[in-house]
Design an enzyme around this catalytic site. Structure first.
Site, mmCIF file in Angstrom:
data_model
loop_
_atom_site.group_PDB
_atom_site.id
_atom_site.type_symbol
_atom_site.label_atom_id
_atom_site.label_comp_id
_atom_site.label_asym_id
_atom_site.label_seq_id
_atom_site.Cartn_x
_atom_site.Cartn_y
_atom_site.Cartn_z
ATOM 1 N N HIS A 33 0.842 -1.194 0.000
ATOM 2 C CA HIS A 33 0.000 0.000 0.000
ATOM 3 C C HIS A 33 0.878 1.245 0.000
ATOM 4 C CE1 HIS A 33 -3.051 2.929 1.377
ATOM 5 N NE2 HIS A 33 -3.882 2.119 0.753
ATOM 6 N N HIS A 34 0.458 2.243 -0.770
ATOM 7 C CA HIS A 34 1.293 3.429 -0.972
ATOM 8 C C HIS A 34 1.525 4.208 0.321
ATOM 9 C CE1 HIS A 34 3.357 6.403 -3.317
ATOM 10 N NE2 HIS A 34 2.855 5.991 -4.456
ATOM 11 N N SER A 35 0.707 3.994 1.334
ATOM 12 C CA SER A 35 0.889 4.709 2.596
ATOM 13 C C SER A 35 2.188 4.319 3.288
ATOM 14 C CB SER A 35 -0.294 4.442 3.535
ATOM 15 O OG SER A 35 -0.426 3.052 3.798
#
Length: 492
Positions: free
Chosen positions: A156-158
């Site tokens: 996930h890009h987070s």
């Protein structure tokens, strides 16, 4: 081919697991990645030159990925901030939740390449539950055209941007030629436009550059705000339309030496060359699409073609805002106070592509260089990073979203200069991309060893023939290369 010895990642920080941002809130950009219309994942296809042993992979992950704090942390609700999330360390990570080994009926797989492509496409329809650290790796022991097996890494890009993840990836690799040494990383040098500081003309040039920077930034920020408010949208073309949420990932490689030949002959950068190829490829693709739509083919020349005039087609161009720029060593990114710290330190600028056919292919390169040189003399990317942070801080994350008004996203990352082994296995190719972005097309460019690769993430409802677009990109490069060689020969 013998399997390389696995490595252990050593970070130059005090107990990285205890130093894992325990209880700290997610950054505004990381929170933005969790919005319903922008649940963005980074996905990386890695072709291996040997079969993979899942147990060896798990053992290697303990000493590599799990040394990075965010890969062993949950994202949970922050009761002190409305709609906020915070990092909470998970003392033990069950790798069975993260290492996925599907059972393959190899005898009934007619096309291994198509199977892998479909598998990754189906992954893009799903997400990762927040009850576990938001990453996984899928191991496909299936021989394809250019690899003996394929690992599909999803995060996930987070957890971090492309630069952060590339730094972690490279820290987990070693040279094939020398298994005891990490891969060579190209250093990005910041160009000083004027070293002269004395005299009237030196001061005048500096003053002019400051005025130019201020003016360009004012214009770009005004355009940025107008676009964000949907007052300035891209033209509706066959590359732009309603999303179907079904992504497909395709790639096409060209010779890095040939790209450098064009760069050196025309005195540009590799980034300029890749943008020129993209502009030419998109123009060829759209010219064909408009011809099919109108059922009249007017030709493929500069004066006679199917393209409408004044097409506005822009890319949200991802920019790394770290200082110094470029890929950094992982232990540098993990140190407190580092100017090249881990996380989502990216802004973006709106890069305008001129959609037109050119009789002289070098014109694409001239236009790309002029446009990017102009964009470099602006603080648009920094503005795009800090403005959403302010909105999120004072108005909440729902007030902000990633740009939806542009036709595509574009990004590029410099990869290893030589062949490498990853988690103990020799790598045939690396193909990073993304899904969840609010556009029908993302073009990512990555160099690896002697090749440079275009990786396309497309919405099938908008672009049903992504391999045709790859063909157009490759053909455009061949035309630009031939024109550059001819120009070089004529000047000698």
């Amino acid at each position: 081919m013998e399997v390389l010895k696995p490595i252990e990642l050593k970070l130059d920080v005090e107990d990285p697991i205890q130093n894992c941002e325990e209880g700290l809130p997610l950054s505004p950009i990381a929170r933005l990645c969790h919005q319903p219309d922008s649940g963005i994942y980074i996905i990386v296809m890695i072709g291996m030159k040997t079969k993979m042993n899942p147990e060896d992979i798990k053992a290697s992950l303990v000493h590599t990925f799990l040394k990075q704090p965010r890969f062993c942390s949950l994202q949970v609700e922050d009761e002190t901030v409305k709609g906020g999330l915070k990092w909470v360390n998970q003392k033990e990570v069950n790798l069975d939740n993260h290492v996925i080994v599907p059972i393959l009926d190899i005898n009934n797989i007619e096309s291994p390449d198509k199977f892998v492509e479909d598998y990754v496409s189906n992954l893009s329809k799903t997400g990762i539950k927040m009850s576990v650290p938001m990453w996984d790796i899928h191991l496909l022991n299936l021989k394809t055209t250019d690899a003996e097996s394929v690992a599909v890494f999803r995060v996930h890009h987070s957890l971090g941007d492309g630069i952060s993840l590339m730094s972690l990836f490279l820290a987990c690799t070693r040279k094939i030629s020398n298994p005891n040494k990490p891969p060579t990383i190209s250093i990005v040098k910041k160009v000083n436009p004027s070293k002269s500081s004395g005299g009237f003309w030196g001061k005048f040039i500096k003053l002019w550059l400051v005025i130019l920077l201020f003016w360009n930034t004012l214009v770009d920020v005004s355009m940025f705000i107008a676009t964000s408010l949907s007052l300035l949208n891209d033209t509706k073309t066959p590359l732009k339309g309603p999303l179907s949420q079904t992504r497909r990932f395709v790639r096409r490689s060209v010779s890095l030496d040939d790209v450098k030949l064009v760069k050196n002959t025309m005195n540009t950068t590799i980034n300029d060359v890749m943008l020129a190829i993209t502009q030419a490829g998109l123009s060829r693709y759209l010219n064909r699409k408009y011809g099919e739509c109108h059922k009249i083919d007017k030709g493929v020349s500069e004066k006679s073609n199917n393209l409408p005039r004044n097409i506005r087609l822009r890319a949200a161009f991802a920019m790394n805002l770290r200082k110094p720029p470029g890929i950094q060593e992982l232990d540098v990114m993990m140190k407190k106070g580092s100017k090249a710290r881990w996380g989502n330190m990216m802004g973006y600028l709106f890069y305008p592509f001129t959609i037109a056919l050119r009789d002289d292919p070098i014109d694409y390169l001239r236009e790309a260089k002029a446009t990017m040189d102009r964009k470099k003399a602006s603080l648009e990317a920094s503005f795009s990073y800090f403005l959403p942070k302010c909105f999120i801080k004072f108005g909440g994350v729902k007030m902000v979203s990633f740009p939806t008004q542009t036709t595509l996203w574009f990004s590029n990352v410099v990869g290893p200069e030589e062949e490498i082994g990853f988690l103990g296995y020799p790598v045939a190719y690396i193909a990073p991309s993304s899904y969840g972005q609010p556009t029908g097309l993302l073009i990512h460019v990555l160099s690896y060893a002697n090749k440079i690769t275009f990786i396309l993430s497309v919405d099938e409802g908008i672009i049903p023939d992504p391999n045709q677009l790859c063909d157009d990109l490759e053909e455009s490069f061949n035309l630009i290369k031939s024109a550059a060689i001819a120009k070089g020969m004529s000047t000698n």
